[in-house]
Structure formats: C-alpha cells, structure tokens
Write a protein that holds these residues in place. Structure first.
Motif, mmCIF file in Angstrom:
data_model
loop_
_atom_site.group_PDB
_atom_site.id
_atom_site.type_symbol
_atom_site.label_atom_id
_atom_site.label_comp_id
_atom_site.label_asym_id
_atom_site.label_seq_id
_atom_site.Cartn_x
_atom_site.Cartn_y
_atom_site.Cartn_z
ATOM 1 N N ALA A 36 0.831 -1.212 0.000
ATOM 2 C CA ALA A 36 0.000 0.000 0.000
ATOM 3 C C ALA A 36 0.863 1.258 0.000
ATOM 4 C CB ALA A 36 -0.935 -0.009 1.212
ATOM 5 N N PHE A 37 1.974 1.232 0.729
ATOM 6 C CA PHE A 37 2.846 2.407 0.804
ATOM 7 C C PHE A 37 3.468 2.747 -0.547
ATOM 8 C CE2 PHE A 37 3.390 1.664 5.543
ATOM 9 C CZ PHE A 37 2.689 2.804 5.895
ATOM 10 N N HIS A 38 3.538 1.773 -1.456
ATOM 11 C CA HIS A 38 4.130 2.011 -2.770
ATOM 12 C C HIS A 38 3.149 2.649 -3.751
ATOM 13 C CE1 HIS A 38 7.404 -0.653 -1.396
ATOM 14 N NE2 HIS A 38 8.125 0.012 -2.275
ATOM 15 N N GLN A 39 1.878 2.775 -3.356
ATOM 16 C CA GLN A 39 0.903 3.427 -4.225
ATOM 17 C C GLN A 39 1.129 4.936 -4.209
ATOM 18 O OE1 GLN A 39 -3.160 2.290 -3.511
ATOM 19 N NE2 GLN A 39 -2.657 0.135 -3.193
ATOM 20 N N GLN A 40 0.781 5.567 -5.297
ATOM 21 C CA GLN A 40 0.994 7.007 -5.435
ATOM 22 C C GLN A 40 -0.112 7.819 -4.759
ATOM 23 O OE1 GLN A 40 3.810 8.265 -6.789
ATOM 24 N NE2 GLN A 40 4.467 6.139 -6.983
ATOM 25 N N GLU A 41 -1.315 7.253 -4.687
ATOM 26 C CA GLU A 41 -2.446 7.989 -4.148
ATOM 27 C C GLU A 41 -2.324 8.158 -2.630
ATOM 28 O OE1 GLU A 41 -2.652 5.278 -5.919
ATOM 29 O OE2 GLU A 41 -3.687 5.759 -7.808
ATOM 30 N N GLU A 42 -2.924 9.224 -2.108
ATOM 31 C CA GLU A 42 -2.882 9.489 -0.669
ATOM 32 C C GLU A 42 -3.575 8.386 0.113
ATOM 33 O OE1 GLU A 42 -4.214 12.893 2.603
ATOM 34 O OE2 GLU A 42 -4.887 13.031 0.528
ATOM 35 N N TYR A 43 -4.685 7.863 -0.433
ATOM 36 C CA TYR A 43 -5.403 6.837 0.318
ATOM 37 C C TYR A 43 -4.591 5.554 0.444
ATOM 38 C CZ TYR A 43 -6.945 5.068 -4.298
ATOM 39 O OH TYR A 43 -6.996 4.597 -5.578
ATOM 40 N N GLY A 44 -3.652 5.321 -0.493
ATOM 41 C CA GLY A 44 -2.770 4.166 -0.380
ATOM 42 C C GLY A 44 -1.876 4.262 0.849
ATOM 43 N N ARG A 45 -1.393 5.478 1.113
ATOM 44 C CA ARG A 45 -0.552 5.709 2.291
ATOM 45 C C ARG A 45 -1.332 5.435 3.573
ATOM 46 N NH1 ARG A 45 0.591 10.811 4.875
ATOM 47 N NH2 ARG A 45 -0.635 11.791 3.219
ATOM 48 N N TRP A 46 -2.577 5.922 3.634
ATOM 49 C CA TRP A 46 -3.382 5.693 4.836
ATOM 50 C C TRP A 46 -3.750 4.225 4.992
ATOM 51 C CZ3 TRP A 46 -2.929 8.885 8.466
ATOM 52 C CH2 TRP A 46 -2.806 10.254 8.221
ATOM 53 N N LEU A 47 -3.995 3.535 3.882
ATOM 54 C CA LEU A 47 -4.270 2.103 3.953
ATOM 55 C C LEU A 47 -3.035 1.361 4.459
ATOM 56 C CD1 LEU A 47 -6.367 -0.070 3.466
ATOM 57 C CD2 LEU A 47 -5.541 -0.265 1.103
ATOM 58 N N GLY A 48 -1.857 1.841 4.056
ATOM 59 C CA GLY A 48 -0.619 1.255 4.554
ATOM 60 C C GLY A 48 -0.476 1.425 6.056
ATOM 61 N N PHE A 49 -0.781 2.633 6.562
ATOM 62 C CA PHE A 49 -0.728 2.873 7.998
ATOM 63 C C PHE A 49 -1.729 1.969 8.742
ATOM 64 C CE2 PHE A 49 0.967 7.280 7.004
ATOM 65 C CZ PHE A 49 2.229 7.022 7.523
ATOM 66 N N ALA A 50 -2.932 1.837 8.175
ATOM 67 C CA ALA A 50 -3.952 0.998 8.804
ATOM 68 C C ALA A 50 -3.502 -0.459 8.856
ATOM 69 C CB ALA A 50 -5.277 1.123 8.049
ATOM 70 N N SER A 51 -2.900 -0.938 7.780
ATOM 71 C CA SER A 51 -2.438 -2.326 7.729
ATOM 72 C C SER A 51 -1.286 -2.561 8.690
ATOM 73 C CB SER A 51 -2.009 -2.679 6.297
ATOM 74 O OG SER A 51 -3.090 -2.558 5.401
ATOM 75 N N ALA A 52 -0.346 -1.596 8.761
ATOM 76 C CA ALA A 52 0.767 -1.723 9.700
ATOM 77 C C ALA A 52 0.262 -1.745 11.136
ATOM 78 C CB ALA A 52 1.755 -0.583 9.490
ATOM 79 N N ALA A 53 -0.714 -0.874 11.437
ATOM 80 C CA ALA A 53 -1.304 -0.853 12.783
ATOM 81 C C ALA A 53 -2.018 -2.164 13.077
ATOM 82 C CB ALA A 53 -2.264 0.326 12.919
ATOM 83 N N ALA A 54 -2.680 -2.728 12.061
ATOM 84 C CA ALA A 54 -3.361 -4.015 12.238
ATOM 85 C C ALA A 54 -2.350 -5.114 12.566
ATOM 86 C CB ALA A 54 -4.144 -4.374 10.973
ATOM 87 N N GLY A 55 -1.177 -5.060 11.924
ATOM 88 C CA GLY A 55 -0.128 -6.022 12.231
ATOM 89 C C GLY A 55 0.342 -5.904 13.672
ATOM 90 N N ILE A 56 0.522 -4.673 14.127
ATOM 91 C CA ILE A 56 0.933 -4.440 15.518
ATOM 92 C C ILE A 56 -0.148 -4.922 16.475
ATOM 93 C CG2 ILE A 56 1.414 -2.632 17.226
ATOM 94 C CD1 ILE A 56 2.744 -1.051 14.905
ATOM 95 N N VAL A 57 -1.406 -4.654 16.139
ATOM 96 C CA VAL A 57 -2.528 -5.101 16.970
ATOM 97 C C VAL A 57 -2.540 -6.625 17.083
ATOM 98 C CG1 VAL A 57 -5.056 -5.329 17.013
ATOM 99 C CG2 VAL A 57 -4.010 -3.094 16.622
ATOM 100 N N THR A 58 -2.368 -7.307 15.955
ATOM 101 C CA THR A 58 -2.393 -8.773 15.936
ATOM 102 C C THR A 58 -1.276 -9.361 16.788
ATOM 103 O OG1 THR A 58 -3.359 -8.786 13.718
ATOM 104 C CG2 THR A 58 -2.297 -10.811 14.454
#
Length: 199
Positions: free
Chosen positions: A27-49
C-alpha cells in the motif's frame, strides 16, 4: 489452554501479522494518498495482531499489561488511519468539517494512547486478574477510562460506516456493492469483538 491450540493460535497470529505488514508495504508504494493511509492501517493491524498474541500467550503480568496497552492503542491508530483512508478514498477529505473531525480524533487517540501507556505502571484504565484454567492466563477488568476507550473506538467505527454509507448512497446502483461489503464486514468484526469482550 491446550498446547496444540496455543501453537495454532501463535502460528495464525504470526501469519496474519505477516500478511498485514506485507499488505502495508504494498500500500505504501501506491501514489495515491489513500494508499498511504491504507498502509498505515495495515501496519497498525499487524501491531494489533502481534501484541494481542503476546498479551494472550505470555504468563508474565507486566508483559501482559504492556502488550495489552500496545494492543488497545494500536486499535485507536488503526481506526484513525482507516477513517483517513475512507475520507480520502470517498473524496470528502477536503471538507473543513471533516478535517476538524479528523483533528479531534487524532488528539483523542493521542490522549488515549497516553492513558494506556500510564496503565502499564499505574492501572488507571484496566486491571488484570488470573484467567480460567484452559483459557488466557489473565483477563482484564474494565475501569471508567477503559469504557471511554471503548466508546471512542466505537464512535470511530460509526464514523467510518457513516462516511461509507454516504458514498454508497451517492454512487450509481451498479457500483454500490463494494461499499456495502465493506460496511457489512466492519459491522461483523465489531460484533465478533464485542462477543469476545463481554463473553
């Protein structure tokens, strides 16, 4: 908890955490802004898990408390990233009202994270007691500040659903299905979480 179930639980958490971090990288490799936020959400989900795995697996009280605090704060930031993603993806991020809501949400998440950090040393939000035989080593007893944490997370979830519903209603009928699927998935996750929380 039976040793084979513990191993299965650990393997499952490690797998899901790895998938979360892999998805975050993509997700972080996407150019769009929402890709960056999806990347943050996924990383946080990994930490949560992974922090949830540690909080259930360890027998050390201090580690349980620390891992649980990371888990609770991680949920906050996962939802903050998700609400940013939804606002960006549905193209309503430009509204001043939405920007103020996001600013307030981030400020409250910082405050909640501080409460959870303090809780490791002084139990102001959650207290842990020995669990039942065959289950998790410790279960937590909720205090008022933890109830506030729960209300905050549920408000964030509700805001995400409202933003998605708004987009759903403004989208032509033939393109609505993905938004409805996301809304139903979020509701299902919240119900499952509530079932475990109050069981």
């Amino acid at each position: 908890m039976h040793i084979s179930l513990i191993r299965l639980f650990v393997i499952l958490c490690l797998f899901l955490g790895t998938v979360d971090f892999w998805f975050a990288g993509k997700a972080f490799h996407q150019q769009e802004e929402y890709g960056r936020w999806l990347g943050f959400a996924s990383a946080a989900a990994g930490i949560v898990t992974l922090s949830y795995m540690c909080s259930v697996y360890t027998l050390n009280y201090t580690l349980v408390s620390a891992a649980s605090s990371v888990y609770f704060a991680g949920i906050d930031w996962m939802l903050i990233a998700l609400i940013h993603f939804v606002c960006s993806f549905t193209e309503i991020i430009s509204g001043q009202t939405v920007k103020r809501i996001l600013l307030v949400a981030r400020s409250l998440a910082l405050l909640d994270s501080a409460v959870m950090a303090v809780n490791i040393y002084r139990e102001i939000a959650v207290h842990y007691v020995p669990g039942y035989p065959g289950g998790a080593p410790y279960v937590y007893m909720m205090k008022p500040l933890y109830i506030v944490h729960l209300l905050f997370t549920y408000i964030l979830v509700l805001a995400i659903i409202i933003f998605l519903a708004r987009k759903y209603l403004r989208t032509p009928r033939q393109y609505r299905v993905p938004y409805l699927q996301i809304i139903l998935a979020i509701i299902l996750i919240v119900l499952i979480n509530a079932a475990f929380l109050y069981a």
